[in-house]
Enzyme design. Structure first.
Site, PDB file in Angstrom:
ATOM      1  N   GLY A 143       1.311  -1.265   0.034  1.00 29.50           N
ATOM      2  CA  GLY A 143      -0.242   0.054  -0.445  1.00 29.50           C
ATOM      3  C   GLY A 143       1.047   0.985   0.144  1.00 29.50           C
ATOM      4  O   GLY A 143       1.664   0.357  -0.445  1.00 29.50           O
ATOM      5  N   HIS A 153       4.184   1.899  -7.890  1.00 30.78           N
ATOM      6  CA  HIS A 153       3.198   1.281  -8.021  1.00 30.78           C
ATOM      7  C   HIS A 153       2.537   0.907  -9.087  1.00 30.78           C
ATOM      8  O   HIS A 153       1.752  -0.102  -9.947  1.00 30.78           O
ATOM      9  CB  HIS A 153       2.550   0.848  -6.592  1.00 30.78           C
TER      10      HIS A 153
HETATM   11  P1  AMP Z   1       6.475  -2.211  -1.322  1.00 36.45           P
HETATM   12  O1  AMP Z   1       4.766  -1.513  -1.571  1.00 36.45           O
HETATM   13  O2  AMP Z   1       7.275  -1.541  -0.981  1.00 36.45           O
HETATM   14  O3  AMP Z   1       6.298  -3.786  -0.661  1.00 36.45           O
HETATM   15  O4  AMP Z   1       5.916  -2.529  -3.440  1.00 36.45           O
HETATM   16  C1  AMP Z   1       5.336  -3.748  -4.193  1.00 36.45           C
HETATM   17  C2  AMP Z   1       6.022  -3.499  -5.201  1.00 36.45           C
HETATM   18  O5  AMP Z   1       6.243  -2.542  -5.917  1.00 36.45           O
HETATM   19  C3  AMP Z   1       7.484  -4.534  -5.072  1.00 36.45           C
HETATM   20  O6  AMP Z   1       7.285  -5.288  -6.172  1.00 36.45           O
HETATM   21  C4  AMP Z   1       7.948  -3.080  -5.787  1.00 36.45           C
HETATM   22  O7  AMP Z   1       9.768  -3.520  -5.775  1.00 36.45           O
HETATM   23  C5  AMP Z   1       7.431  -2.319  -6.477  1.00 36.45           C
HETATM   24  N1  AMP Z   1       8.229  -0.883  -6.346  1.00 36.45           N
HETATM   25  C6  AMP Z   1       8.340  -0.395  -5.469  1.00 36.45           C
HETATM   26  N2  AMP Z   1       8.735   0.655  -5.284  1.00 36.45           N
HETATM   27  C7  AMP Z   1       9.101   0.755  -6.667  1.00 36.45           C
HETATM   28  C8  AMP Z   1       9.500   1.867  -7.520  1.00 36.45           C
HETATM   29  N3  AMP Z   1      10.511   3.503  -7.150  1.00 36.45           N
HETATM   30  N4  AMP Z   1       9.493   1.675  -9.690  1.00 36.45           N
HETATM   31  C9  AMP Z   1       9.200   0.261  -9.455  1.00 36.45           C
HETATM   32  N5  AMP Z   1       8.278  -0.572  -9.183  1.00 36.45           N
HETATM   33  C10 AMP Z   1       8.582  -0.214  -7.331  1.00 36.45           C
END
Ligand code: AMP
Length: 290
Positions: free
Chosen positions: A32, A38
């Site tokens: 989230g 995301h």
């Molecule tokens: P998180 O909510 O931080 O656990 O991230 C969920 C998904 O979004 C994971 O696969 C992350 O690698 C991806 N994600 C988070 N930040 C970025 C970003 N800046 N660019 C691309 N994907 C991202």
């Protein structure tokens, strides 16, 4: 767009969609506090699938610091509004008891260098155990044809690829590029916790990565020289990295010369906030001849 809280409802919604002809199911697991990173994953999923499922779950078992778990932003209403703009069909937002009911006793553990180094060394083994377990549970709950992960969490992506291959989970894992702010800082849900001064110091992280990348493009191969250049930029911003690693992208084995693609990864605390970022350094044939 529907918000679903239980695995039973999720299975029912998925069966309904399949009966209506949805065969390609794309899944984006998140914790989230959605941002453009995301959303880029969600847009890719939307373009490639009939049904797009987003999960929002701040997974307690992958947090190795209770203060980090407490401080993690939770913004479900805003997340739902953003998800709708990205064309999400189903949001799966369970509470902890749905995924870890009393008596839950199973952990998925990916052994070896992929989980022991970098984030595994910094945050402890429990981090990747928690992540691998929740991703397995979510993949089994959603049963997607493709799940989308960000290259920003390069090690997480590797661990998920290993685990899906080892367990024979019939889901394709798609890697998506890192979305960045205009000044280069990798987007992260944790960035909102940086104050203005920390936010400007944090730019040293992508700059250090960019400096290493530029040197490789110029023909520098010696990791010592790359490390020195990146360290200097971090030090100028008063950032002491937890790690500044140069490793083989598939195995995370350390190297001392850039003879093929190399993952350059940084973890650093800026104030209270732990940030990670990485870039794949790729020597060009022209620069190799210099
Ligand atoms: P998180 O909510 O931080 O656990 O991230 C969920 C998904 O979004 C994971 O696969 C992350 O690698 C991806 N994600 C988070 N930040 C970025 C970003 N800046 N660019 C691309 N994907 C991202």
């Amino acid at each position: 767009m529907k918000i679903i809280r239980t695995i039973a409802e999720l299975h029912a919604a998925r069966s309904e969609a399949r009966a209506a002809g949805a065969t390609r199911v794309g899944f984006v697991p998140t914790m989230g506090a959605l941002h453009e990173g995301h959303l880029s994953l969600l847009r890719t999923a939307r373009a490639e699938n009939d049904l797009v499922v987003l999960s929002i779950f701040v997974n307690p078992t992958q947090f190795t610091e209770p203060s980090d778990l407490d401080a993690y932003p939770r913004t479900e209403e805003a997340d739902a509004a953003l998800a709708a703009t990205a064309g999400v069909d189903l949001i799966f937002a369970p509470d902890a008891a749905e995924l870890y009911p009393s008596g839950h006793a199973t952990t998925v553990h990916v052994a070896g260098r992929l989980t022991e180094t970098l984030e595994g060394a910094g945050r402890g083994e429990a981090h990747f155990d928690g992540m691998a377990t929740i991703v397995t549970k979510l993949l089994l709950a959603v049963l997607p044809s493709t799940a989308y992960f960000g290259q920003k969490d390069a090690q997480q992506l590797l661990v998920v690829q290993r685990m899906v291959a080892d367990l024979g989970i019939p889901t394709r894992i798609a890697a998506c590029p890192t979305a960045r702010a205009a000044d280069g800082l990798a987007l992260s849900s944790r960035n909102v916790r940086l104050n203005a001064a920390e936010r400007s110091r944090a730019i040293a992280i992508p700059r250090a990565l960019a400096a290493a990348d530029a040197l490789v493009t110029e023909g520098v191969r010696d990791v010592g020289a790359l490390r020195a250049a990146a360290s200097e930029i971090l030090a100028a911003a008063d950032i002491t990295p937890e790690y500044l690693a140069f490793v083989i992208p598939e195995s995370l084995a350390p190297i001392d010369s850039v003879d093929g693609p190399v993952l350059c990864a940084i973890a650093a605390r800026v104030g209270e906030v732990r940030l990670i970022d990485n870039v794949v350094l790729t020597p060009t044939p022209e620069s190799t001849q210099e």
